[in-house]
Enzyme design. Sequence first.
Site, mmCIF file in Angstrom:
data_model
loop_
_atom_site.group_PDB
_atom_site.id
_atom_site.type_symbol
_atom_site.label_atom_id
_atom_site.label_comp_id
_atom_site.label_asym_id
_atom_site.label_seq_id
_atom_site.Cartn_x
_atom_site.Cartn_y
_atom_site.Cartn_z
ATOM 1 N N ASN A 1 3.176 26.260 27.049
ATOM 2 C CA ASN A 1 1.797 25.518 27.029
ATOM 3 C C ASN A 1 2.068 24.008 27.122
ATOM 4 O O ASN A 1 2.779 23.188 26.494
ATOM 5 C CB ASN A 1 1.333 25.876 25.405
ATOM 6 C CG ASN A 1 0.051 25.048 25.207
ATOM 7 O OD1 ASN A 1 -0.444 24.189 26.167
ATOM 8 N ND2 ASN A 1 -0.581 25.192 23.897
ATOM 9 N N ASP B 1 6.141 21.160 40.383
ATOM 10 C CA ASP B 1 7.423 21.300 41.479
ATOM 11 C C ASP B 1 8.264 21.935 40.710
ATOM 12 O O ASP B 1 9.085 22.774 41.488
ATOM 13 C CB ASP B 1 7.579 19.780 41.938
ATOM 14 C CG ASP B 1 6.459 19.273 42.854
ATOM 15 O OD1 ASP B 1 5.607 19.994 43.158
ATOM 16 O OD2 ASP B 1 6.776 18.088 43.110
ATOM 17 N N ARG C 1 -10.017 19.083 32.186
ATOM 18 C CA ARG C 1 -9.223 20.239 31.815
ATOM 19 C C ARG C 1 -9.396 21.434 32.659
ATOM 20 O O ARG C 1 -8.630 22.544 32.234
ATOM 21 C CB ARG C 1 -9.680 20.444 30.513
ATOM 22 C CG ARG C 1 -9.156 19.321 29.147
ATOM 23 C CD ARG C 1 -9.272 19.740 27.927
ATOM 24 N NE ARG C 1 -9.350 18.687 27.173
ATOM 25 C CZ ARG C 1 -8.493 17.997 26.548
ATOM 26 N NH1 ARG C 1 -7.231 18.143 26.751
ATOM 27 N NH2 ARG C 1 -8.985 16.899 25.811
ATOM 28 N N HIS D 1 -2.501 28.445 26.758
ATOM 29 C CA HIS D 1 -3.371 27.560 26.228
ATOM 30 C C HIS D 1 -4.027 28.009 24.886
ATOM 31 O O HIS D 1 -4.375 29.397 25.109
ATOM 32 C CB HIS D 1 -4.419 26.734 26.779
ATOM 33 C CG HIS D 1 -3.952 26.335 28.157
ATOM 34 N ND1 HIS D 1 -3.384 24.931 28.137
ATOM 35 C CD2 HIS D 1 -3.722 26.598 29.476
ATOM 36 C CE1 HIS D 1 -2.739 24.642 29.409
ATOM 37 N NE2 HIS D 1 -3.000 25.767 30.216
ATOM 38 N N TYR E 1 -8.531 23.328 17.716
ATOM 39 C CA TYR E 1 -7.069 23.777 17.749
ATOM 40 C C TYR E 1 -6.683 24.789 16.548
ATOM 41 O O TYR E 1 -5.747 25.490 16.280
ATOM 42 C CB TYR E 1 -5.991 22.858 18.041
ATOM 43 C CG TYR E 1 -6.187 22.132 19.333
ATOM 44 C CD1 TYR E 1 -5.927 22.942 20.538
ATOM 45 C CD2 TYR E 1 -6.339 20.760 19.321
ATOM 46 C CE1 TYR E 1 -6.312 22.390 21.662
ATOM 47 C CE2 TYR E 1 -6.570 20.147 20.582
ATOM 48 C CZ TYR E 1 -6.415 20.799 21.793
ATOM 49 O OH TYR E 1 -6.629 20.255 23.031
ATOM 50 N N HIS F 1 -2.751 19.167 33.253
ATOM 51 C CA HIS F 1 -3.687 18.531 34.110
ATOM 52 C C HIS F 1 -3.135 17.290 35.094
ATOM 53 O O HIS F 1 -4.046 16.802 35.931
ATOM 54 C CB HIS F 1 -4.657 18.158 33.172
ATOM 55 C CG HIS F 1 -5.200 19.172 32.234
ATOM 56 N ND1 HIS F 1 -5.783 20.500 32.516
ATOM 57 C CD2 HIS F 1 -5.172 19.026 30.773
ATOM 58 C CE1 HIS F 1 -5.889 21.091 31.280
ATOM 59 N NE2 HIS F 1 -5.375 20.362 30.335
ATOM 60 N N SER G 1 -6.858 26.869 23.541
ATOM 61 C CA SER G 1 -8.216 26.456 23.703
ATOM 62 C C SER G 1 -8.646 27.071 24.961
ATOM 63 O O SER G 1 -7.884 27.332 26.085
ATOM 64 C CB SER G 1 -8.766 25.277 23.771
ATOM 65 O OG SER G 1 -8.200 24.300 24.640
#
Length: 144
Positions: free
Chosen positions: A72, A85, A109, A98, A22, A78, A100
């Site tokens: 993010n 919803d 992921r 994201h 990151y 995931h 990455s």
Amino acid sequence: MKILFLNGPNLNLLGQRQPEIYGTTTLADIEAAVRAQAEGRAEIEFRQTNDEGKLVTWIQDAASTADVAVINAAGYTHTSVALRDAIAASDVPVIEIHLSNIHAREEFRHTSLIAPVCEGQICGFGPNSYVLGLEAALSLKSAE
Ligand code: DQA
């Protein structure tokens, strides 16, 4: 024009969390870069939480507080049917981002539960994913 940036769990640790993945930029640094890029173009609100329910509530409230949301969702990307919803039920367009490239990492992921109900996904550009998310949000509104 108001753009709401929502950040999910562990993103408060950016800068010290797995820097090999990151990087060393903190969330505060990223917020400052987004605000600088948005100067005179959009009002920015930037939030982070480790709570799934808070993210859901913020998406629900976005209808009355923002024109576009950029999220993010971190690990909840995931796993969270509830977040998906909430996005599906919202009238506010949501852009998924994201740091990455989630598709180049572990198999779990590769699936984003929120991707099908978002306008689009930006991933893999490090902190710049946020700036690209801002540009995507602005372009959505100028395309109207
Ligand atoms: C992340 C990717 C997710 O898979 C992970 O759980 C995160 C960060 C990213 O920005 O690259 O916490 O959303």
